[in-house]
Design a protein around this motif. Structure first.
Motif, PDB file in Angstrom:
ATOM      1  N   LEU A   1      36.036  18.818  56.295  1.00  0.00           N
ATOM      2  CA  LEU A   1      37.347  18.929  55.386  1.00  0.00           C
ATOM      3  C   LEU A   1      37.668  20.437  55.158  1.00  0.00           C
ATOM      4  N   VAL A   2      36.685  21.179  55.219  1.00  0.00           N
ATOM      5  CA  VAL A   2      36.910  22.597  55.006  1.00  0.00           C
ATOM      6  C   VAL A   2      37.318  23.279  56.434  1.00  0.00           C
ATOM      7  N   ALA A   3      36.659  22.820  57.404  1.00  0.00           N
ATOM      8  CA  ALA A   3      37.101  23.173  58.708  1.00  0.00           C
ATOM      9  C   ALA A   3      38.690  22.833  59.044  1.00  0.00           C
ATOM     10  N   LEU A   4      39.160  21.859  58.697  1.00  0.00           N
ATOM     11  CA  LEU A   4      40.324  21.281  59.049  1.00  0.00           C
ATOM     12  C   LEU A   4      41.391  22.158  58.246  1.00  0.00           C
ATOM     13  N   LEU A   5      41.378  22.257  56.574  1.00  0.00           N
ATOM     14  CA  LEU A   5      42.200  22.921  55.889  1.00  0.00           C
ATOM     15  C   LEU A   5      42.095  24.584  56.350  1.00  0.00           C
ATOM     16  N   GLY A   6      40.833  24.977  56.877  1.00  0.00           N
ATOM     17  CA  GLY A   6      40.854  26.444  56.946  1.00  0.00           C
ATOM     18  C   GLY A   6      41.614  26.701  58.243  1.00  0.00           C
ATOM     19  N   GLU A   7      41.677  25.911  59.370  1.00  0.00           N
ATOM     20  CA  GLU A   7      42.418  25.875  60.625  1.00  0.00           C
ATOM     21  C   GLU A   7      43.936  25.798  60.086  1.00  0.00           C
ATOM     22  N   GLN A   8      44.325  25.203  59.175  1.00  0.00           N
ATOM     23  CA  GLN A   8      45.889  24.886  58.800  1.00  0.00           C
ATOM     24  C   GLN A   8      46.216  26.210  58.145  1.00  0.00           C
ATOM     25  N   TRP A   9      45.363  26.868  57.317  1.00  0.00           N
ATOM     26  CA  TRP A   9      45.748  28.102  56.581  1.00  0.00           C
ATOM     27  C   TRP A   9      45.536  29.356  57.665  1.00  0.00           C
ATOM     28  N   LEU A  10      44.512  29.427  58.478  1.00  0.00           N
ATOM     29  CA  LEU A  10      44.406  30.547  59.710  1.00  0.00           C
ATOM     30  C   LEU A  10      45.880  30.525  60.302  1.00  0.00           C
ATOM     31  N   ASN A  11      46.503  29.382  60.414  1.00  0.00           N
ATOM     32  CA  ASN A  11      47.502  29.255  61.646  1.00  0.00           C
ATOM     33  C   ASN A  11      48.699  29.974  61.182  1.00  0.00           C
ATOM     34  N   ASN A  12      48.823  30.427  59.614  1.00  0.00           N
ATOM     35  CA  ASN A  12      49.912  31.098  59.266  1.00  0.00           C
ATOM     36  C   ASN A  12      50.006  32.387  59.499  1.00  0.00           C
TER      37      ASN A  12
ATOM     38  N   TYR B   1      47.349  36.805  63.887  1.00  0.00           N
ATOM     39  CA  TYR B   1      46.049  37.314  64.489  1.00  0.00           C
ATOM     40  C   TYR B   1      45.110  36.776  63.365  1.00  0.00           C
ATOM     41  N   ARG B   2      44.220  36.032  63.990  1.00  0.00           N
ATOM     42  CA  ARG B   2      43.302  35.502  62.980  1.00  0.00           C
ATOM     43  C   ARG B   2      41.710  35.408  63.481  1.00  0.00           C
ATOM     44  N   VAL B   3      40.658  34.946  62.805  1.00  0.00           N
ATOM     45  CA  VAL B   3      39.433  34.690  63.127  1.00  0.00           C
ATOM     46  C   VAL B   3      39.299  33.318  63.526  1.00  0.00           C
ATOM     47  N   ASN B   4      38.254  33.070  64.437  1.00  0.00           N
ATOM     48  CA  ASN B   4      37.892  31.619  64.688  1.00  0.00           C
ATOM     49  C   ASN B   4      37.000  30.988  63.767  1.00  0.00           C
ATOM     50  N   ILE B   5      37.181  29.651  63.530  1.00  0.00           N
ATOM     51  CA  ILE B   5      35.827  29.257  62.655  1.00  0.00           C
ATOM     52  C   ILE B   5      34.851  28.542  63.567  1.00  0.00           C
TER      53      ILE B   5
ATOM     54  N   SER C   1      32.217  27.494  51.484  1.00  0.00           N
ATOM     55  CA  SER C   1      32.850  27.832  52.745  1.00  0.00           C
ATOM     56  C   SER C   1      34.027  28.447  53.009  1.00  0.00           C
ATOM     57  N   ALA C   2      34.774  28.080  52.043  1.00  0.00           N
ATOM     58  CA  ALA C   2      36.348  28.461  52.025  1.00  0.00           C
ATOM     59  C   ALA C   2      36.450  29.962  51.849  1.00  0.00           C
ATOM     60  N   LEU C   3      35.439  30.266  50.947  1.00  0.00           N
ATOM     61  CA  LEU C   3      35.266  31.990  50.672  1.00  0.00           C
ATOM     62  C   LEU C   3      34.852  32.541  51.802  1.00  0.00           C
ATOM     63  N   PHE C   4      33.990  32.025  52.539  1.00  0.00           N
ATOM     64  CA  PHE C   4      33.619  32.669  53.914  1.00  0.00           C
ATOM     65  C   PHE C   4      34.730  32.685  54.902  1.00  0.00           C
ATOM     66  N   ILE C   5      35.473  31.767  54.859  1.00  0.00           N
ATOM     67  CA  ILE C   5      36.828  31.771  55.879  1.00  0.00           C
ATOM     68  C   ILE C   5      37.784  32.853  55.334  1.00  0.00           C
ATOM     69  N   VAL C   6      38.101  32.990  53.975  1.00  0.00           N
ATOM     70  CA  VAL C   6      38.902  33.856  53.435  1.00  0.00           C
ATOM     71  C   VAL C   6      38.455  35.212  53.622  1.00  0.00           C
ATOM     72  N   ASN C   7      37.110  35.585  53.288  1.00  0.00           N
ATOM     73  CA  ASN C   7      36.501  36.808  53.534  1.00  0.00           C
ATOM     74  C   ASN C   7      36.495  37.229  54.866  1.00  0.00           C
ATOM     75  N   ARG C   8      36.274  36.626  55.925  1.00  0.00           N
ATOM     76  CA  ARG C   8      36.376  36.979  57.213  1.00  0.00           C
ATOM     77  C   ARG C   8      37.831  37.283  57.794  1.00  0.00           C
ATOM     78  N   GLN C   9      38.722  36.482  57.227  1.00  0.00           N
ATOM     79  CA  GLN C   9      40.050  36.841  57.824  1.00  0.00           C
ATOM     80  C   GLN C   9      40.510  38.137  57.084  1.00  0.00           C
ATOM     81  N   TYR C  10      40.055  38.467  55.754  1.00  0.00           N
ATOM     82  CA  TYR C  10      40.618  39.702  55.033  1.00  0.00           C
ATOM     83  C   TYR C  10      39.854  40.830  55.759  1.00  0.00           C
TER      84      TYR C  10
END
Length: 881
Positions: free
Chosen positions: A824-835, A838-842, A520-529
């Protein structure tokens, strides 16, 4: 000196185990070998000393009978463990493969983390070496840079008592080397003062450290790799002459060992600070600027007498600057960053010496945590399979206890068996590591080595890891197997496995949690990249070639060059820019005076271009007319992006005057608003879009710095040859430096790209280890429930009902793990994307896709392992023992 003696711990270990009558002879031989080897390399001598101490650990040399008996018992446990592995090789193979992959990933990432965390640690004076940072302030805020005056090092050395030594270093211009008529293009060089080797411990294989970079000499020190490239030799190159275009002839005064990859300063050669010939090829004003206190061409490193004195440096440095700089407004604060901290500590500080990617401590920590989680998953596999198989060994435990084996002896036996599995897994992991490392080099750009020397360096961590894995993987099965009495085991022959089943179920859930987390975290990282790579930046990036303007000939003849380029059929358009828009290169900062309040200024970025800039770059003009090609009119016309226009009342500002200043407020320029350009990402997507002014190429803020050429995608190599030919007609002393714009843009996301690739591999390994665990548990259940399956078939159970029976617990665990992991992934993903600005939405869909994917793989495994028994004759299943 510690370097003159072998490692104390190895010597203590030898004296602990070795018999007294053999000790003097063995120790004497080892010391003699050590002193002979230390003449060539102290490090190598230490490694061989340790190796010889370990080789001498033999039965005949052991000190007493008790130790010998323990050794015999240990050898017996190893034999039993080997037979156990051999007799149950299928499940043992799953354990060994899973553990080996976990260990391989862990050790590989340990090498990567060790590389990142040991930057510049090979410099013995590193705790006293600091880089001077100059703290500029501009309208955008603080702007610290590594660049300082070329005169600063001499002044600091002579005028501040706490400074023991200082040196200036800057990169050398990419240029041609010529040796005996052969030409070589070299990019990775530095220019350094004679004090360079007094501060830094780069290993000099040939030459004298004191005189290799002597002041006012024309000397060059080259790396061993470069020596082979230029002369075909490693030795015998001292005194040879190298002709360097634009710099002159230099004499080879030293040969360096190749620079370690974990060095902040990367280079292939060093030349002395002799600029006489270099100044003949630059603009007339440049030498005075370069040598003055107002010029900032070099980085400065200082060696303090004590590290603690760094806190007092800024105050002392300001006094030095006040003595040499007349205008107080030109004095900027100077502070220090320790050499050991530069890799991570330069984030937010502009400038770098040659190509260098700044470290990201957060990413290193995340990668280290991922490695540990993968290792934990491999341990969970071992515990699951070991406890599943433990029922088969109850009779063995009962028999051993009945003939006098103590619980402690049994625990030793099973722990040593676990250690044997871990050791075999580690040997296999070394093979995996040699397979992984070339790919890891491609992904990270770091040449990680897994040599004996590296292994010895990280040996404490590796040994601690192996012991930790042995204890973690073997402790519970050992406790579980040895806790029952011999009478109970031999009388009942069966033992309740409720406790072990509860643990196994919990570990399966944890494995599912980890694999769901990683995927799940890989999905978020790949989508942002992917978002970074594919987002519309507001300008074209494809088929645009950026040529840097480094010489006055190109700058003065730009119009002629442009026309010659346009004559080529594969070139569509050409424009000149003061600085290319991208996240990799910064533009000039200016101030715009507020329309209503003259005391209020608005910090902005400035770009200059000619009349073809809009067409070539694909920028969108929302209102007004772009440059007309009439210099008198265009030179006073400026265009605002939407963010800048908002500060001046929106779209109703065409034709109005606007007053601009340089970032120091030194002069005022009156322009006329010619139109509004749609916002574009002039910087990387890490930062929000700010106000931008676009002016004409001829402007008071910055001159021509880049030529942008839009080419067709056919015959690119022939087109680039033509462009280089035109360039060299007007700047024969410089090598054309060029890059495609899409590559330049992507360089802004180098760290994200590396993180994404490492995360992808880690996720794949996590999935493989998890599937091995599912295979092990399912395979055991199939064997354990063979008779039950036969009975159910006799009573009419269908194939699908049997599969449901076998798989429902796994699917229940998957659902339970999903409920824990996804929030848990959604919470940590939001914190990471807030850095990111311009970012994707979970969204929920990636999570559902990951759950379905893991569900599908689990179903395939259950189906494959149950198919044969579920379809077999139930009579055979009922007879199965």
């Amino acid at each position: 000196m510690s370097g003159q003696h072998p490692p104390k711990w190895a010597l203590s270990f030898l004296r602990w185990y070795c018999r007294k009558e053999y000790l003097d002879e063995i120790e004497g031989d080892l010391f003699e070998c050590y002193h002979i080897r230390s003449k060539d390399s102290v490090r190598s001598a230490k490694l061989f000393f340790v190796w010889n101490v370990l080789r001498s650990f033999r039965l005949i040399n052991l000190k007493n009978t008790h130790l010998t008996n323990n050794f015999d018992m240990f050898r017996n446990y190893i034999k039993i463990g080997y037979r156990s592995i051999k007799n149950d090789w299928k499940f043992s193979s799953l354990n060994i493969i899973g553990l080996s992959m976990g260990l391989a990933v862990f050790v590989s990432i340990l090498l990567l983390v060790n590389h990142e965390m040991t930057f510049d640690r090979f410099h013995t004076k590193g705790d006293r070496i600091f880089q001077v940072i100059q703290h500029f302030t501009n309208p955008d805020g603080d702007d610290p840079e590594i660049w300082t005056s070329l005169n600063l090092s001499d002044a600091l050395r002579e005028e501040i008592p706490m400074v023991e030594n200082a040196v200036t270093v800057h990169s050398a211009s990419p240029t041609w080397f010529e040796i005996d008529g052969n030409r070589f293009f070299e990019e990775d060089g530095i220019v350094a003062g004679p004090q360079f080797f007094d501060l830094f411990d780069f290993q000099l294989l040939q030459g004298d450290r004191k005189f290799a970079l002597a002041d006012k000499s024309r000397s060059i020190v080259i790396s061993e790799r470069m020596s082979v490239k230029l002369f075909g030799l490693k030795d015998g190159v001292l005194g040879k002459i190298i002709s360097i275009e634009r710099y002159g002839d230099f004499t080879v005064s030293g040969v360096l060992a190749n620079i370690p990859p974990n060095s902040f300063i990367q280079f292939d050669y060093i030349i002395t600070q002799n600029y006489d010939m270099f100044f003949e090829h630059v603009a007339p004003w440049f030498p005075n600027y370069f040598n003055s206190w107002s010029g900032y061409p070099a980085g400065t490193f200082v060696l303090l007498k004590e590290p603690e004195l760094a806190e007092r440096f800024q105050e002392q440095a300001n006094k030095v600057l006040e003595r040499h700089i007349n205008d107080e407004a030109d004095i900027n604060p100077h502070y220090l960053i320790n050499l050991y901290d530069l890799h991570f500590g330069l984030v937010g500080v502009d400038g770098r010496i040659n190509e260098y990617i700044k470290g990201d401590l957060k990413q290193v920590k995340i990668i280290a945590v991922i490695a540990f989680l993968i290792l934990l998953m491999a341990c969970f596999n071992y515990i699951n399979i070991a406890t599943s198989r433990s029922i088969r060994r109850f009779k063995e435990v009962g028999v051993r206890k009945s003939i006098g084996a103590s619980k402690g002896q049994l625990m030793k036996q099973f722990l040593i068996e676990a250690l044997l599995v871990v050791f075999i897994s580690f040997l296999l992991s070394c093979l995996w590591i040699f397979i992984f490392l070339p790919y890891l080099k491609i992904i990270t750009g770091i040449n990680l080595e897994f040599t004996l020397e590296v292994l010895v360096r990280i040996a404490p961590f590796v040994v601690a890891t192996l012991l930790f894995v042995t204890f973690l993987a073997g402790f519970y099965p050992t406790i579980y197997l040895t806790r029952f009495s011999a009478i109970r085991i031999l009388k009942n022959m069966t033992i309740s496995v409720k406790g072990s089943a509860t643990l196994r179920n919990g570990l399966v859930i944890m494995q599912y949690c980890l694999v769901l987390f990683m995927l799940s975290a890989l999905f978020i990282v790949n989508r942002q990249y992917s978002f970074f790579s594919n987002k519309n930046l507001g300008f074209d990036t494809e088929e645009l070639v950026i040529v840097e303007v480094n010489g006055g000939g190109v700058r003065q003849n730009f119009k002629t060059i442009k026309q010659l380029l346009l004559d080529h059929p594969q070139i569509e358009s050409v424009t000149g820019l003061t600085r290319m828009i991208s996240g990799y290169r910064s533009s000039v900062a200016i101030n715009a005076i507020d329309k209503k309040d003259p005391d209020l200024i608005h910090p902005m970025r400035f770009y200059g271009m000619d009349k073809d800039g809009l067409e070539t770059l694909g920028l969108e003009l929302k209102s007004g007319n772009f440059f007309q090609g009439i210099k008198g009119l265009d030179s006073t016309t400026v265009f605002l992006n939407e963010q800048a226009a908002l500060l001046y009342g929106g779209t109703e500002i065409l034709g109005e005057p606007i007053y601009l200043q340089d970032d120091e407020g030194g002069f005022e320029f009156r322009g006329t608003v010619g139109g509004i350009i749609k916002d574009f990402h002039y910087s990387s997507l890490h930062e929000p879009i700010g106000p931008v002014i676009i002016g004409y190429l001829s402007n008071p803020f910055q001159g021509l710095d880049d030529i942008v050429i839009k080419v067709q995608d056919e015959n690119i190599s022939e087109t680039m040859s033509y462009i280089e030919k035109v360039h060299n007609q007007f700047d024969e002393n410089d090598v054309m430096t060029w890059e495609f714009l899409d590559d330049m843009v992507q360089r802004s996301y180098e760290r994200e790209a590396t993180f994404q690739k490492v995360f992808t591999i880690a996720s794949i390994i996590t999935l493989i280890i998890s599937l091995l665990g599912v295979v092990g548990i399912t395979a055991y259940n199939v064997v354990a429930k063979t008779k039950e399956i036969g009975i159910r078939k006799v009573f009419g159970a269908s194939f699908s009902q049997i599969l449901t029976l076998q798989g429902k617990s796994l699917f229940r665990f998957l659902v339970f793990a999903s409920l824990i992991t996804i929030p848990l992934v959604a919470l940590l993903g939001e914190q990471w994307l807030n850095n990111y600005a311009y970012r994707v939405n979970i969204t929920v869909w990636p999570f559902l896709l990951v759950i379905f994917f893991v569900f599908l793989l689990t179903t395939v495994i259950v189906l494959a392992l149950n198919f044969q028994i579920a379809k077999a004759n139930p009579v055979k299943s009922i007879r199965y023992e």
